[in-house]
Design a protein around this motif. Structure first.
Motif, PDB file in Angstrom:
ATOM      1  N   ARG A 238       7.361  -2.123  12.219  1.00  0.00           N
ATOM      2  CA  ARG A 238       7.461  -2.845  10.836  1.00  0.00           C
ATOM      3  C   ARG A 238       6.465  -3.821  11.014  1.00  0.00           C
ATOM      4  NH1 ARG A 238       8.969  -7.649   9.031  1.00  0.00           N
ATOM      5  NH2 ARG A 238       9.684  -8.056  11.273  1.00  0.00           N
ATOM      6  N   ILE A 239       5.412  -3.959  10.059  1.00  0.00           N
ATOM      7  CA  ILE A 239       4.275  -4.768  10.130  1.00  0.00           C
ATOM      8  C   ILE A 239       4.490  -5.625   8.664  1.00  0.00           C
ATOM      9  CG2 ILE A 239       1.755  -5.355  10.514  1.00  0.00           C
ATOM     10  CD1 ILE A 239       1.858  -2.522  11.946  1.00  0.00           C
TER      11      ILE A 239
ATOM     12  N   THR B 140      10.045   9.251   6.445  1.00  0.00           N
ATOM     13  CA  THR B 140       8.778   9.238   6.238  1.00  0.00           C
ATOM     14  C   THR B 140       8.162   7.621   6.378  1.00  0.00           C
ATOM     15  OG1 THR B 140       8.865   8.834   3.912  1.00  0.00           O
ATOM     16  CG2 THR B 140       8.383  10.863   4.629  1.00  0.00           C
ATOM     17  N   THR B 141       6.824   7.519   6.775  1.00  0.00           N
ATOM     18  CA  THR B 141       6.431   6.052   7.009  1.00  0.00           C
ATOM     19  C   THR B 141       5.928   5.762   5.394  1.00  0.00           C
ATOM     20  OG1 THR B 141       5.419   6.334   9.268  1.00  0.00           O
ATOM     21  CG2 THR B 141       4.164   4.910   7.553  1.00  0.00           C
ATOM     22  N   LYS B 142       6.296   4.162   5.221  1.00  0.00           N
ATOM     23  CA  LYS B 142       6.011   3.685   3.938  1.00  0.00           C
ATOM     24  C   LYS B 142       4.907   2.795   4.149  1.00  0.00           C
ATOM     25  CE  LYS B 142       9.395   1.188   2.320  1.00  0.00           C
ATOM     26  NZ  LYS B 142      10.685   0.877   1.647  1.00  0.00           N
ATOM     27  N   ILE B 143       3.770   2.929   3.241  1.00  0.00           N
ATOM     28  CA  ILE B 143       2.548   1.769   3.471  1.00  0.00           C
ATOM     29  C   ILE B 143       2.363   1.210   2.112  1.00  0.00           C
ATOM     30  CG2 ILE B 143       0.066   1.457   4.208  1.00  0.00           C
ATOM     31  CD1 ILE B 143       0.536   4.207   6.069  1.00  0.00           C
ATOM     32  N   SER B 144       2.194   0.123   2.052  1.00  0.00           N
ATOM     33  CA  SER B 144       1.945  -0.989   0.890  1.00  0.00           C
ATOM     34  C   SER B 144       0.764  -1.825   0.930  1.00  0.00           C
ATOM     35  CB  SER B 144       3.430  -1.642   0.565  1.00  0.00           C
ATOM     36  OG  SER B 144       3.142  -2.138  -0.666  1.00  0.00           O
ATOM     37  N   GLY B 145      -0.328  -1.670   0.300  1.00  0.00           N
ATOM     38  CA  GLY B 145      -1.350  -2.298   0.345  1.00  0.00           C
ATOM     39  C   GLY B 145      -2.041  -2.721   1.376  1.00  0.00           C
TER      40      GLY B 145
ATOM     41  N   CYS C 154       7.857   4.358   9.844  1.00  0.00           N
ATOM     42  CA  CYS C 154       7.240   2.934   9.700  1.00  0.00           C
ATOM     43  C   CYS C 154       7.436   2.163   8.438  1.00  0.00           C
ATOM     44  CB  CYS C 154       5.662   2.824  10.381  1.00  0.00           C
ATOM     45  SG  CYS C 154       5.441   3.593  12.081  1.00  0.00           S
ATOM     46  N   ILE C 155       7.294   0.921   8.304  1.00  0.00           N
ATOM     47  CA  ILE C 155       7.280   0.214   7.026  1.00  0.00           C
ATOM     48  C   ILE C 155       6.022  -0.826   7.242  1.00  0.00           C
ATOM     49  CG2 ILE C 155       8.582  -1.255   5.602  1.00  0.00           C
ATOM     50  CD1 ILE C 155      11.344  -0.152   6.649  1.00  0.00           C
ATOM     51  N   VAL C 156       4.901  -0.744   6.612  1.00  0.00           N
ATOM     52  CA  VAL C 156       3.731  -1.301   6.738  1.00  0.00           C
ATOM     53  C   VAL C 156       3.170  -1.999   5.577  1.00  0.00           C
ATOM     54  CG1 VAL C 156       1.295  -1.094   7.511  1.00  0.00           C
ATOM     55  CG2 VAL C 156       3.162   0.413   8.799  1.00  0.00           C
ATOM     56  N   SER C 157       2.875  -3.249   5.528  1.00  0.00           N
ATOM     57  CA  SER C 157       2.443  -3.941   4.335  1.00  0.00           C
ATOM     58  C   SER C 157       1.525  -4.812   4.920  1.00  0.00           C
ATOM     59  CB  SER C 157       3.758  -4.741   3.790  1.00  0.00           C
ATOM     60  OG  SER C 157       4.385  -5.513   4.307  1.00  0.00           O
ATOM     61  N   ALA C 158       0.721  -4.493   5.960  1.00  0.00           N
ATOM     62  CA  ALA C 158      -0.386  -5.495   6.418  1.00  0.00           C
ATOM     63  C   ALA C 158      -1.463  -5.436   5.741  1.00  0.00           C
ATOM     64  CB  ALA C 158      -0.803  -4.722   7.824  1.00  0.00           C
ATOM     65  N   ALA C 159      -2.500  -6.264   5.818  1.00  0.00           N
ATOM     66  CA  ALA C 159      -3.790  -6.286   5.054  1.00  0.00           C
ATOM     67  C   ALA C 159      -4.619  -5.132   5.505  1.00  0.00           C
ATOM     68  CB  ALA C 159      -4.316  -7.629   4.868  1.00  0.00           C
TER      69      ALA C 159
END
Length: 420
Positions: A328-329, A294-299, A311-316
Protein backbone atom coordinates in the motif's frame (compact mmCIF):
# COMPACT_ATOMS: atom_id res chain seq x y z
CA UNK A 1 12.98 -40.09 -17.89
CA UNK A 2 16.25 -38.88 -16.31
CA UNK A 3 14.36 -37.32 -13.39
CA UNK A 4 13.26 -40.74 -12.10
CA UNK A 5 16.88 -41.60 -11.30
CA UNK A 6 17.79 -38.27 -9.68
CA UNK A 7 17.43 -37.11 -6.09
CA UNK A 8 17.83 -33.36 -5.61
CA UNK A 9 19.52 -31.92 -2.49
CA UNK A 10 19.16 -28.15 -2.08
CA UNK A 11 21.61 -26.56 0.35
CA UNK A 12 20.04 -23.81 2.43
CA UNK A 13 23.33 -22.23 3.47
CA UNK A 14 24.51 -20.96 6.82
CA UNK A 15 23.29 -17.97 8.80
CA UNK A 16 23.25 -15.78 5.70
CA UNK A 17 25.12 -13.02 7.51
CA UNK A 18 25.99 -11.23 4.25
CA UNK A 19 22.25 -10.89 3.53
CA UNK A 20 21.54 -9.53 7.04
CA UNK A 21 19.09 -8.00 8.08
CA UNK A 22 16.91 -9.90 5.55
CA UNK A 23 18.09 -13.13 7.24
CA UNK A 24 17.57 -11.93 10.82
CA UNK A 25 14.33 -13.88 11.31
CA UNK A 26 14.33 -16.22 8.29
CA UNK A 27 16.72 -18.60 6.56
CA UNK A 28 18.36 -17.49 3.31
CA UNK A 29 16.17 -19.71 1.04
CA UNK A 30 13.05 -18.08 2.56
CA UNK A 31 14.07 -14.50 1.62
CA UNK A 32 11.36 -12.95 -0.64
CA UNK A 33 12.45 -12.08 -4.20
CA UNK A 34 10.77 -10.53 -7.25
CA UNK A 35 7.79 -9.30 -5.22
CA UNK A 36 6.02 -12.66 -4.81
CA UNK A 37 8.53 -15.55 -4.70
CA UNK A 38 11.07 -16.92 -2.22
CA UNK A 39 14.69 -17.73 -3.13
CA UNK A 40 14.06 -21.46 -2.64
CA UNK A 41 11.39 -21.36 -5.37
CA UNK A 42 14.17 -20.98 -7.97
CA UNK A 43 16.01 -24.32 -7.52
CA UNK A 44 12.73 -26.14 -6.79
CA UNK A 45 11.13 -24.76 -9.99
CA UNK A 46 14.22 -25.67 -12.03
CA UNK A 47 13.89 -29.23 -10.70
CA UNK A 48 10.15 -29.46 -11.43
CA UNK A 49 10.72 -28.10 -14.97
CA UNK A 50 13.38 -30.80 -15.42
CA UNK A 51 10.98 -33.54 -14.18
CA UNK A 52 13.02 -34.01 -11.01
CA UNK A 53 10.38 -34.21 -8.32
CA UNK A 54 12.10 -35.65 -5.26
CA UNK A 55 13.78 -32.86 -3.33
CA UNK A 56 15.28 -32.26 0.07
CA UNK A 57 16.05 -28.73 1.32
CA UNK A 58 18.75 -28.69 4.02
CA UNK A 59 18.69 -25.83 6.49
CA UNK A 60 19.58 -25.09 10.09
CA UNK A 61 18.88 -21.42 10.89
CA UNK A 62 15.43 -19.83 11.30
CA UNK A 63 13.73 -22.56 9.30
CA UNK A 64 10.13 -21.99 10.51
CA UNK A 65 9.06 -19.65 7.68
CA UNK A 66 10.81 -21.87 5.11
CA UNK A 67 8.94 -24.91 6.44
CA UNK A 68 5.66 -23.01 6.26
CA UNK A 69 6.29 -21.79 2.70
CA UNK A 70 7.19 -25.26 1.40
CA UNK A 71 4.26 -26.93 3.18
CA UNK A 72 1.82 -24.36 1.74
CA UNK A 73 3.31 -24.43 -1.76
CA UNK A 74 4.53 -27.81 -2.92
CA UNK A 75 1.75 -30.40 -2.65
CA UNK A 76 1.95 -33.28 -5.08
CA UNK A 77 -0.51 -36.06 -5.86
CA UNK A 78 -0.93 -38.82 -3.27
CA UNK A 79 -0.29 -41.26 -6.11
CA UNK A 80 3.15 -39.93 -7.07
CA UNK A 81 6.53 -40.27 -5.39
CA UNK A 82 7.13 -36.49 -5.67
CA UNK A 83 7.98 -34.50 -2.55
CA UNK A 84 9.82 -31.44 -1.23
CA UNK A 85 10.98 -32.00 2.36
CA UNK A 86 12.89 -29.64 4.64
CA UNK A 87 15.62 -31.27 6.72
CA UNK A 88 16.87 -29.09 9.57
CA UNK A 89 20.09 -29.94 11.40
CA UNK A 90 19.18 -32.51 14.03
CA UNK A 91 21.02 -34.02 16.94
CA UNK A 92 21.40 -37.79 16.66
CA UNK A 93 23.63 -40.28 18.51
CA UNK A 94 26.18 -39.87 15.69
CA UNK A 95 25.90 -36.11 15.18
CA UNK A 96 25.91 -33.78 18.15
CA UNK A 97 26.10 -30.42 16.41
CA UNK A 98 25.19 -28.07 13.58
CA UNK A 99 26.13 -28.58 9.94
CA UNK A 100 29.79 -27.52 9.67
CA UNK A 101 29.75 -26.97 5.89
CA UNK A 102 28.02 -28.02 2.66
CA UNK A 103 29.45 -31.56 2.60
CA UNK A 104 28.85 -32.02 6.32
CA UNK A 105 25.17 -31.07 5.80
CA UNK A 106 24.85 -33.80 3.16
CA UNK A 107 26.74 -36.31 5.33
CA UNK A 108 24.53 -35.72 8.36
CA UNK A 109 21.40 -36.17 6.21
CA UNK A 110 22.57 -39.22 4.21
CA UNK A 111 20.39 -41.64 6.17
CA UNK A 112 17.33 -39.80 4.80
CA UNK A 113 18.59 -39.86 1.19
CA UNK A 114 19.51 -43.53 1.19
CA UNK A 115 15.91 -44.54 1.85
CA UNK A 116 15.25 -43.62 -1.79
CA UNK A 117 16.16 -45.37 -5.01
CA UNK A 118 18.35 -43.02 -7.07
CA UNK A 119 21.40 -43.27 -9.33
CA UNK A 120 22.42 -39.62 -9.22
CA UNK A 121 22.40 -36.95 -6.52
CA UNK A 122 21.92 -33.41 -7.85
CA UNK A 123 23.31 -30.93 -5.31
CA UNK A 124 22.10 -27.34 -5.64
CA UNK A 125 22.46 -24.04 -3.83
CA UNK A 126 19.43 -22.33 -2.30
CA UNK A 127 20.55 -18.76 -3.07
CA UNK A 128 21.07 -18.46 -6.83
CA UNK A 129 18.98 -16.96 -9.62
CA UNK A 130 19.00 -18.92 -12.90
CA UNK A 131 16.88 -21.12 -15.19
CA UNK A 132 18.47 -24.40 -16.22
CA UNK A 133 17.38 -27.74 -17.67
CA UNK A 134 19.06 -30.28 -15.39
CA UNK A 135 18.07 -33.11 -17.78
CA UNK A 136 20.69 -31.84 -20.23
CA UNK A 137 23.31 -31.91 -17.50
CA UNK A 138 22.32 -35.45 -16.44
CA UNK A 139 22.48 -36.61 -20.09
CA UNK A 140 25.98 -35.12 -20.53
CA UNK A 141 27.05 -36.76 -17.25
CA UNK A 142 25.84 -40.20 -18.38
CA UNK A 143 27.25 -39.87 -21.90
CA UNK A 144 30.71 -39.00 -20.55
CA UNK A 145 30.50 -41.86 -18.00
CA UNK A 146 31.52 -39.29 -15.40
CA UNK A 147 31.50 -39.89 -11.65
CA UNK A 148 31.01 -36.18 -10.85
CA UNK A 149 29.74 -33.31 -12.99
CA UNK A 150 30.12 -29.64 -12.09
CA UNK A 151 28.06 -26.92 -13.75
CA UNK A 152 30.44 -24.16 -14.84
CA UNK A 153 29.87 -20.69 -16.21
CA UNK A 154 32.43 -18.68 -18.20
CA UNK A 155 33.48 -15.51 -16.36
CA UNK A 156 35.84 -12.63 -17.09
CA UNK A 157 39.16 -11.93 -15.34
CA UNK A 158 37.60 -9.40 -12.94
CA UNK A 159 35.01 -11.89 -11.66
CA UNK A 160 37.31 -14.94 -11.75
CA UNK A 161 39.12 -13.91 -8.55
CA UNK A 162 35.83 -14.31 -6.58
CA UNK A 163 35.09 -17.91 -7.65
CA UNK A 164 36.47 -21.42 -7.63
CA UNK A 165 38.03 -21.67 -11.11
CA UNK A 166 38.26 -25.01 -12.95
CA UNK A 167 40.45 -25.94 -15.89
CA UNK A 168 39.08 -28.44 -18.42
CA UNK A 169 40.55 -30.31 -21.40
CA UNK A 170 39.10 -30.63 -24.92
CA UNK A 171 36.71 -33.37 -23.70
CA UNK A 172 35.31 -31.09 -20.93
CA UNK A 173 37.03 -33.21 -18.31
CA UNK A 174 38.21 -31.15 -15.34
CA UNK A 175 41.96 -31.40 -14.78
CA UNK A 176 42.55 -28.87 -11.98
CA UNK A 177 40.85 -26.46 -9.59
CA UNK A 178 41.86 -23.28 -7.76
CA UNK A 179 39.79 -21.41 -5.16
CA UNK A 180 39.55 -17.60 -5.70
CA UNK A 181 42.85 -17.25 -7.62
CA UNK A 182 44.97 -14.13 -7.47
CA UNK A 183 44.80 -12.08 -10.71
CA UNK A 184 48.48 -12.80 -11.40
CA UNK A 185 47.72 -16.54 -11.73
CA UNK A 186 44.86 -16.21 -14.22
CA UNK A 187 46.83 -16.51 -17.52
CA UNK A 188 47.39 -20.22 -16.70
CA UNK A 189 43.70 -20.88 -15.98
CA UNK A 190 41.89 -20.20 -19.27
CA UNK A 191 39.63 -22.97 -20.66
CA UNK A 192 38.00 -23.67 -24.01
CA UNK A 193 34.75 -21.69 -24.26
CA UNK A 194 32.39 -20.77 -27.09
CA UNK A 195 33.25 -17.99 -29.56
CA UNK A 196 30.49 -15.83 -28.04
CA UNK A 197 32.02 -16.17 -24.58
CA UNK A 198 35.52 -15.46 -25.96
CA UNK A 199 34.15 -12.30 -27.57
CA UNK A 200 32.97 -11.16 -24.13
CA UNK A 201 36.34 -11.94 -22.56
CA UNK A 202 34.81 -14.75 -20.49
CA UNK A 203 37.64 -17.29 -20.73
CA UNK A 204 37.61 -18.75 -17.20
CA UNK A 205 35.28 -21.49 -15.96
CA UNK A 206 33.75 -20.75 -12.56
CA UNK A 207 32.03 -23.42 -10.50
CA UNK A 208 28.32 -22.61 -10.08
CA UNK A 209 28.03 -24.78 -6.97
CA UNK A 210 25.78 -27.21 -8.89
CA UNK A 211 27.00 -30.82 -8.78
CA UNK A 212 25.95 -34.30 -9.89
CA UNK A 213 27.43 -37.26 -7.98
CA UNK A 214 26.94 -40.94 -8.76
CA UNK A 215 25.22 -42.53 -5.79
CA UNK A 216 28.00 -44.98 -4.86
CA UNK A 217 30.70 -42.30 -5.07
CA UNK A 218 28.68 -39.92 -2.89
CA UNK A 219 28.34 -42.65 -0.24
CA UNK A 220 32.10 -43.28 -0.41
CA UNK A 221 33.04 -39.58 -0.18
CA UNK A 222 30.62 -38.93 2.67
CA UNK A 223 32.23 -41.67 4.76
CA UNK A 224 35.18 -39.36 5.55
CA UNK A 225 34.06 -37.08 8.43
CA UNK A 226 37.09 -34.78 8.01
CA UNK A 227 35.87 -33.19 4.76
CA UNK A 228 33.17 -30.63 5.48
CA UNK A 229 32.83 -28.55 2.29
CA UNK A 230 32.25 -29.41 -1.37
CA UNK A 231 33.93 -26.40 -2.94
CA UNK A 232 36.96 -26.23 -0.67
CA UNK A 233 37.69 -29.95 -0.11
CA UNK A 234 35.56 -32.61 -1.82
CA UNK A 235 35.83 -31.24 -5.38
CA UNK A 236 39.58 -30.39 -5.38
CA UNK A 237 40.40 -33.81 -3.86
CA UNK A 238 38.04 -35.80 -6.14
CA UNK A 239 39.28 -34.30 -9.45
CA UNK A 240 42.50 -36.33 -9.33
CA UNK A 241 40.79 -39.63 -8.45
CA UNK A 242 37.42 -39.63 -10.22
CA UNK A 243 36.33 -38.62 -13.73
CA UNK A 244 34.87 -35.13 -13.30
CA UNK A 245 32.97 -33.39 -16.11
CA UNK A 246 32.57 -29.66 -16.68
CA UNK A 247 29.03 -28.92 -17.87
CA UNK A 248 29.21 -25.45 -19.41
CA UNK A 249 26.20 -23.17 -18.98
CA UNK A 250 26.02 -19.83 -20.77
CA UNK A 251 22.65 -18.44 -19.64
CA UNK A 252 21.91 -15.93 -16.89
CA UNK A 253 23.13 -16.95 -13.44
CA UNK A 254 23.80 -14.88 -10.36
CA UNK A 255 24.83 -15.84 -6.86
CA UNK A 256 22.73 -13.84 -4.37
CA UNK A 257 25.44 -13.67 -1.75
CA UNK A 258 25.10 -10.13 -0.42
CA UNK A 259 22.72 -7.16 -0.23
CA UNK A 260 24.25 -5.50 -3.30
CA UNK A 261 23.80 -8.53 -5.61
CA UNK A 262 20.31 -9.18 -4.16
CA UNK A 263 19.27 -5.58 -4.85
CA UNK A 264 20.72 -5.63 -8.37
CA UNK A 265 19.05 -8.97 -9.24
CA UNK A 266 15.62 -7.75 -8.13
CA UNK A 267 15.80 -4.38 -9.88
CA UNK A 268 17.11 -6.18 -12.99
CA UNK A 269 13.62 -7.69 -13.34
CA UNK A 270 12.35 -4.23 -14.38
CA UNK A 271 14.45 -4.22 -17.61
CA UNK A 272 12.52 -4.27 -20.90
CA UNK A 273 13.92 -7.74 -21.59
CA UNK A 274 15.15 -9.02 -18.21
CA UNK A 275 18.04 -11.49 -18.17
CA UNK A 276 16.03 -13.60 -15.74
CA UNK A 277 12.84 -14.29 -17.70
CA UNK A 278 9.76 -14.83 -15.54
CA UNK A 279 7.57 -14.87 -18.66
CA UNK A 280 8.96 -18.03 -20.31
CA UNK A 281 6.24 -20.69 -20.15
CA UNK A 282 8.71 -23.58 -20.38
CA UNK A 283 10.80 -22.21 -17.47
CA UNK A 284 7.98 -21.27 -15.14
CA UNK A 285 8.84 -20.25 -11.57
CA UNK A 286 6.41 -21.72 -9.06
CA UNK A 287 5.42 -20.29 -5.72
CA UNK A 288 2.55 -20.29 -3.25
CA UNK A 289 -0.82 -19.85 -4.98
CA UNK A 290 -2.43 -16.92 -3.18
CA UNK A 291 -6.02 -15.90 -3.91
CA UNK A 292 -5.25 -12.18 -4.05
CA UNK A 293 -7.32 -9.43 -5.68
CA UNK A 294 -6.01 -7.41 -8.61
CA UNK A 295 -3.68 -4.46 -8.04
CA UNK A 296 -5.35 -1.02 -7.99
CA UNK A 297 -3.40 2.06 -9.20
CA UNK A 298 -4.68 5.62 -9.02
CA UNK A 299 -2.92 8.70 -10.46
CA UNK A 300 0.56 7.13 -10.52
CA UNK A 301 3.28 7.63 -13.13
CA UNK A 302 4.98 4.25 -13.61
CA UNK A 303 8.27 3.56 -15.37
CA UNK A 304 10.28 0.31 -15.45
CA UNK A 305 8.31 -1.04 -12.53
CA UNK A 306 7.11 -4.52 -11.57
CA UNK A 307 4.01 -4.68 -9.34
CA UNK A 308 2.74 -7.90 -7.76
CA UNK A 309 -0.89 -8.79 -6.99
CA UNK A 310 -3.13 -7.27 -4.38
CA UNK A 311 -1.53 -3.80 -4.16
CA UNK A 312 -3.27 -0.44 -3.58
CA UNK A 313 -1.11 2.31 -5.09
CA UNK A 314 -1.85 6.03 -5.28
CA UNK A 315 1.76 7.30 -5.37
CA UNK A 316 2.76 10.21 -7.60
CA UNK A 317 5.63 8.30 -9.24
CA UNK A 318 7.28 4.87 -9.13
CA UNK A 319 10.46 4.40 -11.18
CA UNK A 320 12.77 1.38 -11.59
CA UNK A 321 11.26 -0.48 -8.64
CA UNK A 322 9.76 -3.83 -7.64
CA UNK A 323 6.57 -3.60 -5.54
CA UNK A 324 5.64 -6.81 -3.72
CA UNK A 325 2.31 -8.41 -2.80
CA UNK A 326 -0.31 -6.45 -0.80
CA UNK A 327 1.77 -3.24 -0.88
CA UNK A 328 0.00 0.00 0.00
CA UNK A 329 1.53 3.33 -1.11
CA UNK A 330 -0.09 6.69 -0.25
CA UNK A 331 -0.80 9.86 -2.23
CA UNK A 332 1.99 12.04 -3.64
CA UNK A 333 4.78 9.61 -2.70
CA UNK A 334 7.79 9.00 -4.97
CA UNK A 335 9.55 5.63 -5.07
CA UNK A 336 12.81 5.22 -7.06
CA UNK A 337 15.26 2.28 -7.29
CA UNK A 338 13.48 0.43 -4.51
CA UNK A 339 12.46 -3.15 -3.74
CA UNK A 340 9.37 -3.11 -1.50
CA UNK A 341 8.61 -6.67 -0.40
CA UNK A 342 5.02 -5.98 0.58
CA UNK A 343 2.88 -7.41 3.35
CA UNK A 344 1.81 -10.81 4.71
CA UNK A 345 -1.77 -9.63 5.39
CA UNK A 346 -4.26 -6.82 4.90
CA UNK A 347 -5.30 -4.47 7.66
CA UNK A 348 -8.96 -3.46 7.91
CA UNK A 349 -10.12 0.14 7.40
CA UNK A 350 -10.31 0.82 11.15
CA UNK A 351 -6.65 -0.17 11.56
CA UNK A 352 -5.57 1.89 8.56
CA UNK A 353 -7.47 4.97 9.79
CA UNK A 354 -6.45 4.65 13.45
CA UNK A 355 -4.88 8.07 14.36
CA UNK A 356 -2.71 6.45 17.05
CA UNK A 357 -0.83 4.07 14.76
CA UNK A 358 0.92 4.00 11.38
CA UNK A 359 -0.57 1.44 8.99
CA UNK A 360 1.46 -1.12 7.04
CA UNK A 361 2.84 0.30 3.80
CA UNK A 362 4.15 3.70 2.72
CA UNK A 363 2.30 6.85 3.78
CA UNK A 364 1.64 10.12 1.94
CA UNK A 365 4.23 12.52 0.45
CA UNK A 366 7.16 10.17 1.05
CA UNK A 367 10.38 10.12 -0.99
CA UNK A 368 12.18 6.75 -1.04
CA UNK A 369 15.24 5.99 -3.17
CA UNK A 370 17.83 3.16 -3.22
CA UNK A 371 16.10 1.10 -0.54
CA UNK A 372 14.94 -2.40 0.32
CA UNK A 373 11.77 -2.41 2.43
CA UNK A 374 11.26 -5.76 4.17
CA UNK A 375 7.81 -7.28 4.79
CA UNK A 376 5.15 -5.56 6.93
CA UNK A 377 6.99 -2.23 7.40
CA UNK A 378 4.90 0.75 8.57
CA UNK A 379 6.22 3.97 7.01
CA UNK A 380 4.50 7.18 8.09
CA UNK A 381 3.75 10.35 6.10
CA UNK A 382 6.46 12.75 4.85
CA UNK A 383 9.26 10.20 5.34
CA UNK A 384 12.44 10.77 3.31
CA UNK A 385 14.84 7.86 2.67
CA UNK A 386 17.64 8.75 0.26
CA UNK A 387 20.12 5.90 -0.12
CA UNK A 388 23.36 6.23 -2.07
CA UNK A 389 27.15 6.25 -1.88
CA UNK A 390 27.06 9.32 0.37
CA UNK A 391 25.80 7.13 3.25
CA UNK A 392 28.23 5.20 5.45
CA UNK A 393 27.49 1.61 6.46
CA UNK A 394 25.54 1.68 9.72
CA UNK A 395 22.97 -0.29 11.73
CA UNK A 396 20.16 1.15 13.87
CA UNK A 397 17.08 -0.40 15.49
CA UNK A 398 15.04 0.19 12.32
CA UNK A 399 17.45 -0.09 9.40
CA UNK A 400 20.83 -1.10 8.05
CA UNK A 401 22.86 0.77 5.41
CA UNK A 402 25.06 -1.50 3.25
CA UNK A 403 26.87 -0.29 0.10
CA UNK A 404 24.64 2.78 0.03
CA UNK A 405 21.43 0.70 0.10
CA UNK A 406 19.05 1.45 2.98
CA UNK A 407 17.47 -1.82 4.21
CA UNK A 408 14.45 -1.40 6.50
CA UNK A 409 14.14 -4.31 8.91
CA UNK A 410 11.04 -6.50 8.87
CA UNK A 411 7.90 -5.00 10.44
CA UNK A 412 9.55 -1.81 11.73
CA UNK A 413 7.65 1.45 12.18
CA UNK A 414 9.16 4.62 10.70
CA UNK A 415 7.46 7.69 12.28
CA UNK A 416 6.03 10.61 10.29
CA UNK A 417 8.67 13.02 8.99
CA UNK A 418 11.68 10.71 9.51
CA UNK A 419 14.74 11.45 7.35
CA UNK A 420 17.35 8.75 6.60
Amino acid sequence: MAGDKVLSIILGGGQGSRLYPLTHARSKPAVPIAGKYRLVDIPISNCINSDIKRMYVLTQFNSASLNRHIKNTYSFSFFSSAFVDVLAAEQTPDNKGWFQGTADAVRQSMHHFLRHDFDYALILSGDQLYQMDFNEMVKAHKKAKAKISIATIPVNAKDATSFGILKSDDKNQITSFIEKPDASLLPDWTSEVSDEMKGEGRNYLASMGIYIFNRELLIELMSNPDTIDFGKEIIPQAINNHKTLSYQYEGYWTDIGNIDSFFEANLGLTDDIPKFDLYDKSKRIYTRARMLPTTKISGTSLNKTVIAEGCIVSAAKIDHSVIGIRSRIGDESTIINTYMMGSDFYQNLDEINDPNSIPIGIGKRCFIKNAIIDMNCCIGDDVRINGGDHLEDVETDTHVVKDGIVVLKKAVTIPNGTVI
